[in-house]
Motif scaffolding. Structure first.
Motif, mmCIF file in Angstrom:
data_model
loop_
_atom_site.group_PDB
_atom_site.id
_atom_site.type_symbol
_atom_site.label_atom_id
_atom_site.label_comp_id
_atom_site.label_asym_id
_atom_site.label_seq_id
_atom_site.Cartn_x
_atom_site.Cartn_y
_atom_site.Cartn_z
ATOM 1 N N TRP A 17 41.163 33.583 8.971
ATOM 2 C CA TRP A 17 41.414 33.502 7.539
ATOM 3 C C TRP A 17 41.873 32.087 7.216
ATOM 4 N N ILE A 18 41.319 31.495 6.160
ATOM 5 C CA ILE A 18 41.628 30.120 5.766
ATOM 6 C C ILE A 18 42.114 30.091 4.324
ATOM 7 N N ALA A 19 43.033 29.167 4.027
ATOM 8 C CA ALA A 19 43.517 28.994 2.651
ATOM 9 C C ALA A 19 43.673 27.509 2.362
ATOM 10 N N ARG A 20 43.357 27.128 1.141
ATOM 11 C CA ARG A 20 43.629 25.773 0.658
ATOM 12 C C ARG A 20 44.768 25.880 -0.353
ATOM 13 N N ILE A 21 45.814 25.093 -0.159
ATOM 14 C CA ILE A 21 47.046 25.225 -0.931
ATOM 15 C C ILE A 21 47.323 23.932 -1.694
ATOM 16 N N ASP A 22 47.725 24.070 -2.947
ATOM 17 C CA ASP A 22 48.195 22.943 -3.745
ATOM 18 C C ASP A 22 49.714 22.925 -3.613
ATOM 19 N N PRO A 23 50.274 21.995 -2.823
ATOM 20 C CA PRO A 23 51.716 22.011 -2.595
ATOM 21 C C PRO A 23 52.527 21.594 -3.826
ATOM 22 N N VAL A 24 51.939 20.845 -4.734
ATOM 23 C CA VAL A 24 52.657 20.424 -5.936
ATOM 24 C C VAL A 24 52.851 21.607 -6.881
ATOM 25 N N ALA A 25 51.753 22.347 -7.116
ATOM 26 C CA ALA A 25 51.828 23.512 -8.002
ATOM 27 C C ALA A 25 52.387 24.736 -7.278
ATOM 28 N N GLY A 26 52.363 24.694 -5.939
ATOM 29 C CA GLY A 26 52.840 25.842 -5.172
ATOM 30 C C GLY A 26 51.901 27.029 -5.265
ATOM 31 N N THR A 27 50.592 26.747 -5.358
ATOM 32 C CA THR A 27 49.608 27.817 -5.509
ATOM 33 C C THR A 27 48.542 27.745 -4.426
ATOM 34 N N VAL A 28 47.925 28.882 -4.191
ATOM 35 C CA VAL A 28 46.774 28.944 -3.301
ATOM 36 C C VAL A 28 45.548 28.667 -4.163
ATOM 37 N N GLU A 29 44.855 27.564 -3.864
ATOM 38 C CA GLU A 29 43.667 27.177 -4.637
ATOM 39 C C GLU A 29 42.463 28.043 -4.281
ATOM 40 N N ALA A 30 42.351 28.361 -3.000
ATOM 41 C CA ALA A 30 41.232 29.175 -2.524
ATOM 42 C C ALA A 30 41.620 29.778 -1.185
ATOM 43 N N GLU A 31 41.058 30.936 -0.889
ATOM 44 C CA GLU A 31 41.277 31.565 0.409
ATOM 45 C C GLU A 31 40.057 32.389 0.754
ATOM 46 N N ALA A 32 39.820 32.564 2.062
ATOM 47 C CA ALA A 32 38.635 33.304 2.466
ATOM 48 C C ALA A 32 38.779 33.827 3.891
ATOM 49 N N PRO A 33 38.327 35.061 4.123
ATOM 50 C CA PRO A 33 38.182 35.527 5.509
ATOM 51 C C PRO A 33 36.879 34.941 6.053
ATOM 52 N N ILE A 34 36.861 34.659 7.332
ATOM 53 C CA ILE A 34 35.664 34.100 7.957
ATOM 54 C C ILE A 34 35.010 35.186 8.799
ATOM 55 N N PRO A 35 33.710 35.456 8.580
ATOM 56 C CA PRO A 35 33.034 36.496 9.367
ATOM 57 C C PRO A 35 32.980 36.126 10.846
ATOM 58 N N ARG A 36 33.096 37.143 11.691
ATOM 59 C CA ARG A 36 33.120 36.917 13.141
ATOM 60 C C ARG A 36 31.748 36.920 13.807
ATOM 61 N N GLN A 37 30.678 37.228 13.113
ATOM 62 C CA GLN A 37 29.379 37.231 13.787
ATOM 63 C C GLN A 37 28.992 35.821 14.201
ATOM 64 N N ALA A 38 28.247 35.733 15.268
ATOM 65 C CA ALA A 38 27.881 34.448 15.852
ATOM 66 C C ALA A 38 26.816 33.740 15.026
ATOM 67 N N ALA A 39 26.815 32.415 15.147
ATOM 68 C CA ALA A 39 25.777 31.606 14.522
ATOM 69 C C ALA A 39 24.505 31.702 15.363
ATOM 70 N N ALA A 40 23.431 31.154 14.862
ATOM 71 C CA ALA A 40 22.150 31.176 15.569
ATOM 72 C C ALA A 40 22.285 30.519 16.941
ATOM 73 N N ALA A 41 21.492 30.990 17.883
ATOM 74 C CA ALA A 41 21.543 30.484 19.254
ATOM 75 C C ALA A 41 21.065 29.034 19.321
ATOM 76 N N ASP A 42 21.726 28.255 20.161
ATOM 77 C CA ASP A 42 21.396 26.857 20.394
ATOM 78 C C ASP A 42 21.317 26.700 21.904
ATOM 79 N N THR A 43 20.103 26.783 22.464
ATOM 80 C CA THR A 43 19.923 26.834 23.908
ATOM 81 C C THR A 43 20.475 25.603 24.604
ATOM 82 N N LEU A 44 20.117 24.403 24.147
ATOM 83 C CA LEU A 44 20.597 23.184 24.793
ATOM 84 C C LEU A 44 22.115 23.064 24.669
#
Length: 176
Positions: A17-44
């Motif tokens: 889970w990630i959040a971007r915070i504005d420390p001056v305003a004391g607010t969370v600007e954005a937040e998001a859970p990150i999906p756990r599924q893997a990205a496409a395969a990269d053989t090399l």
């Protein structure tokens, strides 16, 4: 911390889970859970990661991350160490690096390995992601630095000092 905008980023490596915070305003600007599924395969890239895992084998339970999140110098990408399990009691070591868009917090990529990450940093020009690992095998502790291509996640250099038995920690953007 993004020195251009003043935003702070918070990363939970267990819940992914990630959040971007504005420390001056004391607010969370954005937040998001990150999906756990893997990205496409990269053989090399996977061959390089297998080699890095062989040189720096994974440990079962290591959760000390310092820092566990790095921002690219241009402020566009975040690189985060992701842990297995959903809480510290079931961590099981790191499972790779999550690459996020710093503005939208959307998942851009997921890189598997190297294993047992403890620290992450980005080069001043943004071309390289530096990772350090700490692993124990047969009661011998060893540290390794793996340099990844920041665009692809492919390992470009693996350095394993023969005598280093403690973690290599990269300083944050404001120093140690």
């Amino acid at each position: 911390r993004d020195t251009r905008t003043g935003s702070l980023y918070g990363w939970d490596p267990f819940r992914w889970w990630i959040a971007r915070i504005d420390p001056v305003a004391g607010t969370v600007e954005a937040e998001a859970p990150i999906p756990r599924q893997a990205a496409a395969a990269d053989t090399l890239g996977e061959v390089g990661r297998v080699l890095a895992a062989w040189i720096a084998p994974p440990a079962a339970a290591k959760v000390w991350l310092q820092p566990g999140l790095a921002l690219s110098p241009d402020g566009t990408r975040l690189y985060a160490i992701a842990m297995g399990g959903t809480r510290i009691e079931e961590a099981g070591g790191s499972v790779g690096i999550i690459v996020l868009d710093a503005r939208t917090l959307e998942l851009l990529d997921r890189w598997s390995g190297p294993e047992d990450l403890v620290s992450i940093a980005v080069s001043p020009d943004g071309r390289w992601v530096y990772t350090s690992t700490l692993a124990a095998r047969d009661a011998v502790v060893s540290a390794t630095v793996v340099v990844l291509d920041a665009a692809t996640g492919q390992p470009r250099l693996v350095v394993r000092p023969e005598t280093l038995d403690r973690p290599i920690l990269f300083p944050g953007p404001d120093g140690p």
